[in-house]
Design a protein around this motif. Structure first.
Motif, short mmCIF file in Angstrom:
data_model
loop_
_atom_site.label_atom_id
_atom_site.label_comp_id
_atom_site.label_asym_id
_atom_site.label_seq_id
_atom_site.Cartn_x
_atom_site.Cartn_y
_atom_site.Cartn_z
N GLY A 1 -31.52 -43.83 -23.54
CA GLY A 1 -31.83 -43.01 -22.54
C GLY A 1 -31.84 -41.45 -23.23
O GLY A 1 -32.46 -41.36 -24.18
N ALA A 2 -31.05 -40.53 -22.88
CA ALA A 2 -31.05 -39.14 -23.29
C ALA A 2 -30.57 -38.87 -24.71
O ALA A 2 -30.32 -38.04 -25.20
N ASN A 3 -30.41 -40.12 -25.37
CA ASN A 3 -29.91 -40.26 -26.67
C ASN A 3 -31.18 -39.72 -27.81
O ASN A 3 -31.24 -39.31 -28.78
N PHE A 4 -32.38 -40.18 -26.86
CA PHE A 4 -33.68 -39.85 -27.65
C PHE A 4 -33.80 -40.09 -29.08
O PHE A 4 -34.04 -39.42 -29.88
N LYS A 5 -33.39 -41.50 -29.41
CA LYS A 5 -33.46 -42.08 -30.69
C LYS A 5 -32.68 -41.19 -31.72
O LYS A 5 -33.26 -41.13 -32.90
N GLY A 6 -31.69 -40.68 -31.39
CA GLY A 6 -30.80 -40.06 -32.26
C GLY A 6 -30.80 -38.44 -32.59
O GLY A 6 -29.99 -37.81 -32.77
N LEU A 7 -31.42 -37.92 -31.45
CA LEU A 7 -31.59 -36.47 -31.16
C LEU A 7 -30.06 -36.06 -30.81
O LEU A 7 -29.95 -34.93 -31.35
N SER A 8 -29.58 -36.74 -30.06
CA SER A 8 -28.61 -36.18 -29.33
C SER A 8 -27.29 -36.16 -30.44
O SER A 8 -26.95 -35.08 -30.69
N ALA A 9 -27.18 -37.07 -31.31
CA ALA A 9 -26.17 -37.29 -32.39
C ALA A 9 -26.56 -36.22 -33.40
O ALA A 9 -25.67 -35.40 -34.08
N LEU A 10 -27.91 -36.04 -33.82
CA LEU A 10 -28.55 -34.85 -34.77
C LEU A 10 -27.96 -33.43 -34.46
O LEU A 10 -27.46 -32.73 -35.03
N LEU A 11 -28.30 -33.19 -33.03
CA LEU A 11 -28.04 -31.71 -32.65
C LEU A 11 -26.35 -31.72 -32.46
O LEU A 11 -26.10 -30.53 -33.04
N THR A 12 -25.72 -32.65 -32.17
CA THR A 12 -24.28 -32.59 -31.94
C THR A 12 -23.59 -32.16 -33.43
O THR A 12 -22.87 -31.01 -33.54
N MET A 13 -24.27 -32.77 -34.54
CA MET A 13 -23.80 -32.53 -35.70
C MET A 13 -24.07 -31.23 -36.55
O MET A 13 -23.38 -30.40 -37.36
N LEU A 14 -25.46 -30.66 -36.15
CA LEU A 14 -26.01 -29.44 -36.60
C LEU A 14 -25.04 -28.29 -35.84
O LEU A 14 -24.90 -27.11 -36.39
N ASN A 15 -24.58 -28.48 -34.76
CA ASN A 15 -24.14 -27.71 -34.03
C ASN A 15 -22.70 -27.36 -34.12
O ASN A 15 -21.58 -26.81 -33.25
N SER A 16 -21.99 -28.23 -35.15
CA SER A 16 -20.63 -28.60 -35.09
C SER A 16 -19.71 -27.24 -35.14
O SER A 16 -20.13 -26.36 -35.86
N CYS A 17 -18.76 -26.96 -34.33
CA CYS A 17 -17.88 -25.90 -34.31
C CYS A 17 -16.76 -25.90 -35.64
O CYS A 17 -16.36 -25.05 -36.08
N ALA A 18 -16.94 -27.17 -36.28
CA ALA A 18 -16.23 -27.20 -37.18
C ALA A 18 -16.78 -27.04 -38.67
O ALA A 18 -17.98 -27.19 -38.69
N ALA A 19 -16.29 -26.20 -39.47
CA ALA A 19 -16.85 -25.91 -40.76
C ALA A 19 -16.59 -26.77 -41.97
O ALA A 19 -15.86 -27.73 -41.76
N GLY A 20 -17.47 -26.78 -42.79
CA GLY A 20 -17.67 -27.85 -44.01
C GLY A 20 -18.54 -29.03 -43.63
O GLY A 20 -18.28 -30.15 -44.48
N ILE A 21 -19.54 -29.30 -42.67
CA ILE A 21 -20.49 -30.34 -42.39
C ILE A 21 -21.45 -29.67 -42.76
O ILE A 21 -22.07 -28.69 -42.43
N SER A 22 -22.36 -30.71 -43.47
CA SER A 22 -24.07 -30.53 -43.52
C SER A 22 -24.34 -31.83 -43.33
O SER A 22 -23.74 -32.91 -43.22
N VAL A 23 -25.75 -31.88 -42.76
CA VAL A 23 -26.28 -33.12 -41.86
C VAL A 23 -27.67 -33.53 -42.84
O VAL A 23 -28.34 -32.84 -43.51
N VAL A 24 -27.79 -34.94 -42.77
CA VAL A 24 -29.15 -35.52 -43.19
C VAL A 24 -29.86 -36.03 -41.91
O VAL A 24 -29.39 -35.80 -40.76
#
Ligand SMILES: Nc1ncnc2c1ncn2[C@@H]1O[C@H](COP(=O)(O)O)[C@@H](O)[C@H]1O
Ligand SMILES: Nc1ncnc2c1ncn2[C@@H]1O[C@H](COP(=O)(O)O)[C@@H](O)[C@H]1O
Ligand SMILES: Nc1ncnc2c1ncn2[C@@H]1O[C@H](COP(=O)(O)O)[C@@H](O)[C@H]1O
Ligand SMILES: Nc1ncnc2c1ncn2[C@@H]1O[C@H](COP(=O)(O)O)[C@@H](O)[C@H]1O
Ligand SMILES: [Mg+2]
Ligand SMILES: [Mg+2]
Ligand SMILES: [Mg+2]
Ligand SMILES: [Mg+2]
Ligand SMILES: [Mg+2]
Ligand SMILES: [Mg+2]
Ligand SMILES: [Mg+2]
Ligand SMILES: [Mg+2]
Lengths: 220, 220, 220, 220, 220, 220, 220, 220
Positions: free
Chosen positions: G171-194
């Protein structure tokens, strides 16, 4: 009991309910079709794949299936046709959607003229066929890829143009989004738009318009 | 010379060219308006902000500005009105777009009945006004937020419904995308859709339809 | 050891963990199911295709599979049902998602009333069934295409409406996005929304609400 | 006459109509407010900017404006408050949306406990406040950026969680889309979602739930 | 030292570096401009607003600003112009982008013919100007809204068409996305596309093409 | 009491909490800053506009504001710097985001080398500066428009590359989406990505990496 | 000759080239693999389906295929492993992507600790495993659906977190887009995303970091 | 009669019509091909799958099918080739799209040099092949994933670069959207872009350019 068929619709809006085939369970579908056949309602089922038709065709002989248009007509009956609607396409690959519109129109009692493969990449083909198109109460313009055909037509005629984007194309076409946006943003006036590949919807509203123009609508 | 006004349009499609105000340089705009005024063409300019009007209003007194509808009429003239079009809105915030449709319709010679603020959240308001709506050759249904009004109306009437999504709303409304998609995907037949906030486009095609129904179109 | 089942969940949140079947390796899945069966936990696995069920059904006879709802119940047990939740759909193609909600609700001990195929294109069908709907502590409203049903219902009732968009439709439906946006932007108050096709999620929260209303929740 | 106020709503759904301020003409707005004040209906207008309030505040003294929540209460009256709803936020920038929910809840007669700035980046802050949260019939969880707060809460409590995504953030946040998708895709059960920044909508449905739990809803 | 100007570019690719003005700090911008002026390099800065120009115009008199095209020419010098490029627009609101292309072309030594306001809604205007267009080595076709102009032109000529979508329009235009997708999906061959509103980019590649055709490129 | 500052963070994760300025009420902001100043915590507030700074600067003299980086340092103190991180940009307009990363890195005790304006359109500029870049424990690569710089760098070095897309560009750039997707899809290995314009986030993780490489992290 | 293998890469960036299997012609693929086997280069091919492996497995016995990770190791050799990287997942369906990271890490000589199925819906499972996680130089955090796991982890540890969104969900997961946006917008510092499902990319950069921390990187 | 072949096109635009195979009914397709074969027109059909070819190959022996390029040449004839176009790819998986361009170019009488697998992750491979590339009148640059190759090339050459994004990649690649946006936003001048995977379109416009440069176009 799961399906609540809308038998008053013909009285209320002038046409019987239309069955949307996709996603329906085969048993549900048979049940609905048989019920309508029994009540002798002339109706259509849209977006019926060849596959689905093979699974239900044995239930009755009061059904005619049009494979290209993917439409099943239930309790088909002869009707007198009025007025004229032109169904026009940009390319040959848009023909199935155009046929969905044309068969809907004919089943609902409208004369149809088909003008296919006159897209904007060879604009002279449109001009060679303009008489046929102008000579109609309403135009259904079907196009994929960039979907520019309705804009050009609407600049040349004085009747409503119902635009149908198709999903023909690839890449940045995004399954018809490109043609849909083109048509919604047309700089020509006199156009309104239905869903991607929705030949049925275009045929239905074109039928309402043509019948009104032909004095067969409810004139007020 | 930069602008190529389309003076044959009235002959060809039955209405004069319509000026799209947004994005035009003020000097270009004045030039175009004066040229039309001089030629005594009755026409409209759409999407004209109050601001822009203030900058051009001194050039002639043959112009009437409607602030709510953001329309300027050039060389306005009295006309006899035919048939009837209902312009309906879901909420009160949709009224400016509805007025763009209504003023377009009236300028082009159509009777208009306005039925505002009858959205689906209080569906009985629609039923209380149904007679006014049914009693029309065409319905322009204007709605923002979820934009469900045209679906409900189209299930109740037997004339074409032109659906206009508005940008009223916020968040996942995405500036009218929500209402646009709703209207394109309507499960009710008899609807076609124009661009977000495009009251003019809806009024224009509704005028073509109403005139055809009223015997004032080109009957074939 | 790869799976860390959450056995305290029943204590903590009142229900056992729910298994999400899609994407799981068959061996992993069997392992998890057997572990739960051994511990005599009554639980459900959602979104299990017929295919997957065929591959795991031999591992135990303490499982009941519901094909339409695509739910597997593990260690099913009789339960007394409380209160009432109405599960309503717009069309017949929305029934599988509605059944996912209904089976979830029944497994968790709630009375369910099903009211299917009462979408806005034939709004009188809703009115004919309104008593059944109003007579519930919570309503799960399931709809595809334009997804307008929850808005209309929420304007007519005084209980929470949980809206479930389905992926039924085509073209600018974008696999349920259209119905999802409609429901999020509803102009009626009293609606909240779950993921596209997420009948389970709707059933789960409706169960929490119904039990609270029925005095079976943790009253404070 | 342009606005069709829904005076039966209080009877039908248990609450008066709520006025959506954005996009309304100031004269229209004053007209609607005065009409409600005259009829002595207690109601709220949402999303009212400070600016708009300045323009209408002189029309009556029977209005209280809450700037942070952007809510105007008309004919405010004392009410007894029942049950308890927890309104929780991830950050301090989410407070205005949370206050929209909280003020809605209080105006409609619910006890509210506020637990702000307990987002997942410092998860111990949530645990330190868990008693306050668990001790509620319903939780409104408000979060921007990645919006993960409702998932964590729903895994810890046994009551319904209404999730409100906010537009706080930047870049790939896409004005709240990020938090919205997170909440819709939550792997925790017991969550349903309202529109981005829709504190009012969350407060409204939370009120329905809390009152039902508290025996103040229509128990069946 | 923050800016690493690419002084070898003129040798390497035949043209000097072009300055992208947007987002640059005013002090950085002045520094870069003065450095180029001192080195007597003829170059252009694009997307320079009137505002920015006012802030930097005092630094030298070796600069000419074109407000409509938003281009600053540094160390302008007379050049002989070769070949011919036609710059064509759909509407008058597309003229600023077209002028960005035209001024780029002229500064780089190409003859330009401007044919504005010949969009597909009044297709005869294009035919009336076809001789001017065909009589060119390359065509830059600029259009907003549905952006259909390049498709029609490419079906009529035998030279490369560089298509430039503009952001003119509203609603489902999505700031030029509509025209961009149209042009990328053109069913006419011989078209390639640059970014939305990128008149400069179109002018640059058209210059490479025209000079090659005119024997002023590096013929191999 | 509305803000729950995370004073254990420095102990837990090695750095104090970072204040996100955007969207915070000025009174809330002052309250948080004063609280941290009183507790003598060295910390930073990010994304603080010049405007906001003007409103809070009077509250204490223990704050240093960096306008280009939009960072406020609270209780600044001298620190010894270790290792080396290279901060690289494609263009000069990316410098503000790069400075956000660089100032974050320096405040947290890392040596920084800045290499600006070496984007792929003039790739030799990158090669001329390669020694400076290779000679670092970690590279922060900042780029807008097509954002190709990190891919090229990662193919040339043997240390982690943290890629920062910026919102510099226009049209189909979609406010940084273009550069973001480029970086996520890099065909070069050794890259990970932070949010659009998130110089702070890149600086923070680069600091963790550089300190670990320099033996100042928690070596296991 | 069609493929230009990059044999200097091992010298330049410390690791051999990695083969991306998808979309490659089988004959091309065999040719590339054989060439590398002949040169005795230890390397990996990623995203190799079982199907493709069946087609190429006969060409050499110097290849080991890992079906779950979809990785083929060419010329596998024993290596000493240094440091420690934790690979963590939210659910069991994320395991294949996690294994892609883990196998990449092990092949490149890093110790790996696997902590699977500790997602935020049952947050205590994470706390029970925190020691294993904290005791690492770098954490690879893999999660689908809402993808909130990396945010929670990054608030608890003092080492870099590499976040990998997976396409698990619907559904609104849109093939991983949901998790991708979550991770890019993390309010915790020290994260980067692939990229979505890019276990390899995460493993590769985690290897660079772990080796640097362990003194096996190029310390400066 | 359904297809209106454009036989004047060769006269008008210098090349015969090109058949778009996808979506066409097999009978329609055969009819069109036979008609062209009978008229002895040399033409191509694009995007023809192996499957489709198998269904039509018996109709004539005047057809040559290229499986990799998915192109069918009808009435192939020897032609003299002029000038030079370089077709360049980033990876080996981009070769099918590159071959579509190359075969189109060769069929239309252009010399082609192929330079494959020189993407930006190993930029030295591009430099090693730069002579071949520079020594061309036009460059077709084909790349998937992040699609950065055209930007780098355009910074190194003085001829037009036609950029072709491919759908090679996964996850946030969104079927080629990533590479498409990269190319549209290139900071290098001299690039224009065709649709995702549109090797044919790139070959066609490159042919127009190369012939013009070679003195075989219509020089004015
Ligand atoms: N091809 C179609 N596209 C859009 N709507 C349709 C189509 N065919 C039928 N419908 C509508 O779908 C509804 C029937 O849905 P159902 O009750 O699920 O059969 C009716 O209101 C029809 O007007
Ligand atoms: N149909 C569903 N839609 C959304 N979430 C679900 C569904 N079924 C189970 N879940 C959630 O998925 C989690 C289980 O994931 P897993 O550990 O991978 O089995 C639990 O937290 C469930 O609440
Ligand atoms: N520029 C920034 N971008 C992303 N996150 C940030 C930024 N600045 C601070 N944060 C995070 O935002 C959180 C603080 O939010 P708040 O409590 O609203 O101040 C902390 O977890 C920070 O790590
Ligand atoms: N691979 C392709 N991509 C885009 N357009 C194409 C392609 N192949 C053919 N066309 C165009 O499609 C049109 C033919 O469509 P049709 O009449 O449906 O065969 C012609 O105008 C061609 O230029
Ligand atoms: Mg054709
Ligand atoms: Mg209202
Ligand atoms: Mg039905
Ligand atoms: Mg905080
Ligand atoms: Mg014009
Ligand atoms: Mg520069
Ligand atoms: Mg689990
Ligand atoms: Mg390669």
């Amino acid at each position: 009991d799961f399906a609540k068929l809308d038998y008053h619709r013909a009285l209320r809006v002038g046409y019987p309910e239309v069955i949307f085939t996709e996603g329906k369970d085969i048993e549900h579908l048979k049940h609905i079709l048989l019920d309508m056949i029994k009540r002798e309602i002339t109706a259509i089922a849209t977006r019926m794949s060849k596959d689905t038709y093979e699974k239900i065709k044995h239930i009755s002989d009061k059904m005619i299936y049009n494979e290209l248009a993917r439409i099943l007509v239930i309790n088909p009956k002869e009707n007198e046709k009025v007025g004229k609607v032109a169904v026009v396409t940009g390319g040959t690959a848009d023909i199935p959607v155009a046929e969905e519109a044309a068969v809907t129109l004919e089943t609902f009692g409208n004369n149809v003229v088909r003008v296919y493969d006159v897209g904007v990449a060879g604009i002279h083909r449109l001009f060679l066929n303009l008489d046929k198109i102008k000579n109609a109460n309403c135009i259904v313009a079907v196009a994929g890829m960039e979907g520019a055909l309705p804009s050009v037509i609407a600049g040349l005629v004085d009747v409503p143009v119902i635009a149908v984007p198709t999903s023909i194309g690839y890449g940045a076409n995004f399954k018809g989004l490109s043609a849909l946006l083109t048509m919604l943003n047309s700089c020509a006036a006199g156009i309104s738009v239905v869903n991607i590949d929705n030949g049925f919807g275009a045929g239905y509203i074109a039928s309402l318009i043509n019948k009104g123009f032909s004095g067969n609508g409810v004139i007020k």
